[in-house]
Write a protein that holds these residues in place. Structure first.
Motif, PDB file in Angstrom:
ATOM      1  N   GLN A 223      57.468  37.429  25.551  1.00 28.66           N
ATOM      2  CA  GLN A 223      55.931  37.115  26.064  1.00 28.66           C
ATOM      3  C   GLN A 223      55.762  36.569  27.934  1.00 28.66           C
ATOM      4  N   LEU A 224      55.219  38.653  27.978  1.00 29.37           N
ATOM      5  CA  LEU A 224      55.135  38.637  29.332  1.00 29.37           C
ATOM      6  C   LEU A 224      53.778  37.902  30.462  1.00 29.37           C
ATOM      7  N   GLN A 225      53.230  37.649  30.568  1.00 31.53           N
ATOM      8  CA  GLN A 225      52.242  36.498  31.865  1.00 31.53           C
ATOM      9  C   GLN A 225      51.753  36.179  32.975  1.00 31.53           C
ATOM     10  N   LEU A 226      50.868  37.392  33.454  1.00 30.16           N
ATOM     11  CA  LEU A 226      50.306  37.400  34.542  1.00 30.16           C
ATOM     12  C   LEU A 226      49.961  36.244  34.942  1.00 30.16           C
ATOM     13  N   LEU A 227      50.480  35.226  36.310  1.00 29.19           N
ATOM     14  CA  LEU A 227      50.197  33.895  36.369  1.00 29.19           C
ATOM     15  C   LEU A 227      48.986  34.099  38.062  1.00 29.19           C
ATOM     16  N   THR A 228      48.448  35.298  38.399  1.00 29.50           N
ATOM     17  CA  THR A 228      47.861  35.206  39.232  1.00 29.50           C
ATOM     18  C   THR A 228      46.542  36.514  38.806  1.00 29.50           C
ATOM     19  N   ARG A 229      45.801  36.450  39.974  1.00 30.04           N
ATOM     20  CA  ARG A 229      44.933  37.127  39.591  1.00 30.04           C
ATOM     21  C   ARG A 229      44.487  37.906  41.304  1.00 30.04           C
ATOM     22  N   ASP A 230      44.685  38.860  41.106  1.00 31.92           N
ATOM     23  CA  ASP A 230      44.388  40.544  42.439  1.00 31.92           C
ATOM     24  C   ASP A 230      43.119  39.347  42.989  1.00 31.92           C
ATOM     25  N   HIS A 231      43.343  39.232  44.744  1.00 30.76           N
ATOM     26  CA  HIS A 231      41.899  38.825  44.956  1.00 30.76           C
ATOM     27  C   HIS A 231      41.418  40.763  45.678  1.00 30.76           C
ATOM     28  N   SER A 232      40.648  41.471  44.498  1.00 27.62           N
ATOM     29  CA  SER A 232      40.862  42.987  45.050  1.00 27.62           C
ATOM     30  C   SER A 232      39.086  43.853  45.121  1.00 27.62           C
ATOM     31  N   LEU A 233      38.828  44.424  44.916  1.00 25.27           N
ATOM     32  CA  LEU A 233      38.088  45.477  44.934  1.00 25.27           C
ATOM     33  C   LEU A 233      37.778  45.495  43.936  1.00 25.27           C
ATOM     34  N   LEU A 234      39.410  45.994  42.612  1.00 27.39           N
ATOM     35  CA  LEU A 234      39.266  46.735  41.391  1.00 27.39           C
ATOM     36  C   LEU A 234      38.573  45.199  40.618  1.00 27.39           C
ATOM     37  N   GLN A 235      39.675  44.118  41.346  1.00 24.23           N
ATOM     38  CA  GLN A 235      39.778  42.824  40.125  1.00 24.23           C
ATOM     39  C   GLN A 235      37.733  42.227  39.960  1.00 24.23           C
ATOM     40  N   GLU A 236      37.546  42.385  41.574  1.00 26.33           N
ATOM     41  CA  GLU A 236      36.243  42.246  41.086  1.00 26.33           C
ATOM     42  C   GLU A 236      35.436  43.085  40.234  1.00 26.33           C
ATOM     43  N   GLN A 237      35.400  44.074  39.861  1.00 22.90           N
ATOM     44  CA  GLN A 237      34.475  45.169  39.205  1.00 22.90           C
ATOM     45  C   GLN A 237      35.004  45.455  38.329  1.00 22.90           C
ATOM     46  N   ILE A 238      36.057  44.690  37.980  1.00 25.31           N
ATOM     47  CA  ILE A 238      36.572  44.569  36.311  1.00 25.31           C
ATOM     48  C   ILE A 238      36.185  43.243  35.506  1.00 25.31           C
ATOM     49  N   ASP A 239      36.458  41.962  36.809  1.00 20.80           N
ATOM     50  CA  ASP A 239      35.110  40.872  36.441  1.00 20.80           C
ATOM     51  C   ASP A 239      33.747  40.818  35.916  1.00 20.80           C
ATOM     52  N   ALA A 240      33.218  41.786  37.098  1.00 23.62           N
ATOM     53  CA  ALA A 240      32.214  42.326  36.553  1.00 23.62           C
ATOM     54  C   ALA A 240      31.218  42.763  35.140  1.00 23.62           C
TER      55      ALA A 240
ATOM     56  N   LEU B 236      31.964  46.749  35.950  1.00 22.53           N
ATOM     57  CA  LEU B 236      31.724  47.837  36.282  1.00 22.53           C
ATOM     58  C   LEU B 236      33.217  48.801  35.175  1.00 22.53           C
ATOM     59  N   LEU B 237      34.049  48.343  35.967  1.00 25.63           N
ATOM     60  CA  LEU B 237      35.506  49.266  35.188  1.00 25.63           C
ATOM     61  C   LEU B 237      36.089  48.471  33.958  1.00 25.63           C
ATOM     62  N   THR B 238      36.872  49.190  33.317  1.00 19.26           N
ATOM     63  CA  THR B 238      37.111  48.750  32.222  1.00 19.26           C
ATOM     64  C   THR B 238      39.053  48.458  32.481  1.00 19.26           C
ATOM     65  N   ALA B 239      39.665  47.936  32.110  1.00 21.94           N
ATOM     66  CA  ALA B 239      41.302  48.207  32.175  1.00 21.94           C
ATOM     67  C   ALA B 239      42.044  49.665  32.317  1.00 21.94           C
ATOM     68  N   GLU B 240      41.069  50.417  31.398  1.00 22.93           N
ATOM     69  CA  GLU B 240      41.605  51.820  31.818  1.00 22.93           C
ATOM     70  C   GLU B 240      42.204  52.043  32.019  1.00 22.93           C
ATOM     71  N   GLN B 241      40.434  52.332  32.606  1.00 22.57           N
ATOM     72  CA  GLN B 241      39.270  53.156  33.597  1.00 22.57           C
ATOM     73  C   GLN B 241      39.985  52.818  35.335  1.00 22.57           C
ATOM     74  N   ALA B 242      40.397  51.158  35.063  1.00 22.28           N
ATOM     75  CA  ALA B 242      41.210  51.143  36.339  1.00 22.28           C
ATOM     76  C   ALA B 242      42.450  51.383  36.746  1.00 22.28           C
TER      77      ALA B 242
END
Length: 260
Positions: A133-150, A152-158
């Protein structure tokens, strides 16, 4: 727990210089990776300042007794070292016109027995492979991540976004910076990967996980990761630090050894 480390940085296939920097203090179990940005050669100056300062300052604190510190004290020490490095980069950027606008992302860790303290600023990442099992332990501090969280973008679109490298937090950009620090439990066999976005921008998490699970040596695994990113285009500098967790083997007494 005992730990094995390996680090590697590569300029990639497109860029002339390498603005990434990696540093490992195996004795104090500290790893630091930084991805610099800005100006002619300024990015590599910022990343080198970040890794060298944090490794020196945090390593010295740990060697002078910090290894006995509680989790709150370790997290605070990481924050202070990051803030001090940030101020040095910020002041250098304002003192030398050649360094104007320079900054760097950061991902770092302190390993203490069965605990891993992971800190990051920006979009440099830490993954952990546990079993399959691979797990991402950090969450990007980026505009892209903010748009995904909101939403506005899907993971595929990102995956096809043109602004994926715009970070919302970095060392050296402002006079203060917030290091996000989280604590995780380590288990025997855990494999941690710290990387710059030159790796994960070129490879999917599934492909990264497959290579991490190849059961090769850390050096072979690290080189395979870098080679794979280059095979897919190598559009950016590529840096990795691997940390493998193993259980300490208990020493057997003379009598038990005689009995087999």
């Amino acid at each position: 727990m005992i730990f094995e480390y390996y680090s590697l940085t590569d300029p990639g296939l497109v860029r002339d210089n390498n603005e990434d920097s990696v540093a490992v203090d195996a004795g104090n179990h500290v790893v630091v990776l930084a991805d610099g940005m800005g100006g002619y050669n300024a990015g590599e100056v910022a990343s080198a300042m970040a890794t060298s300062h944090i490794l020196d300052e945090l390593g010295r604190w740990l060697s002078e007794g910090g290894v006995e510190a509680n989790p709150r004290e370790i997290k605070r020490a990481m924050e202070i070292c990051c803030d001090n490095a940030n101020r040095r980069i910020f002041e250098a950027a304002h003192a030398n016109p050649l360094y104007s606008g320079m900054g760097t992302t950061l991902v770092m860790a302190v390993f203490q027995d069965s605990r891993a303290f992971i800190g990051h600023v920006g979009d440099s990442r830490c993954y952990r492979l546990r079993g399959n099992q691979l797990q991402l332990l950090t969450r990007d501090h980026s505009l892209l991540q903010e748009q995904i969280d909101a939403g506005l973008l899907t993971a595929e679109q990102a995956q096809f976004a043109t602004h994926r490298n715009l970070v919302t937090r970095a060392l050296g950009v402002e006079d203060t910076v917030l290091l996000e620090v989280n604590e995780f439990r380590s288990e025997q066999g855990d494999l941690y990967l710290f990387c710059s976005d030159g790796l994960n921008d070129m490879m999917t998490d599934a492909d990264i996980g497959a290579l991490l699970g190849s059961h090769l040596s850390l050096e072979e695994t690290g080189r395979m990761l870098v080679d794979a990113a280059n095979d897919l285009g190598g559009r950016d500098n590529i840096s990795v630090i691997l940390a493998k967790v193993q259980a300490r083997t208990a020493r057997r007494g003379l009598f038990s050894r005689m009995l087999g």
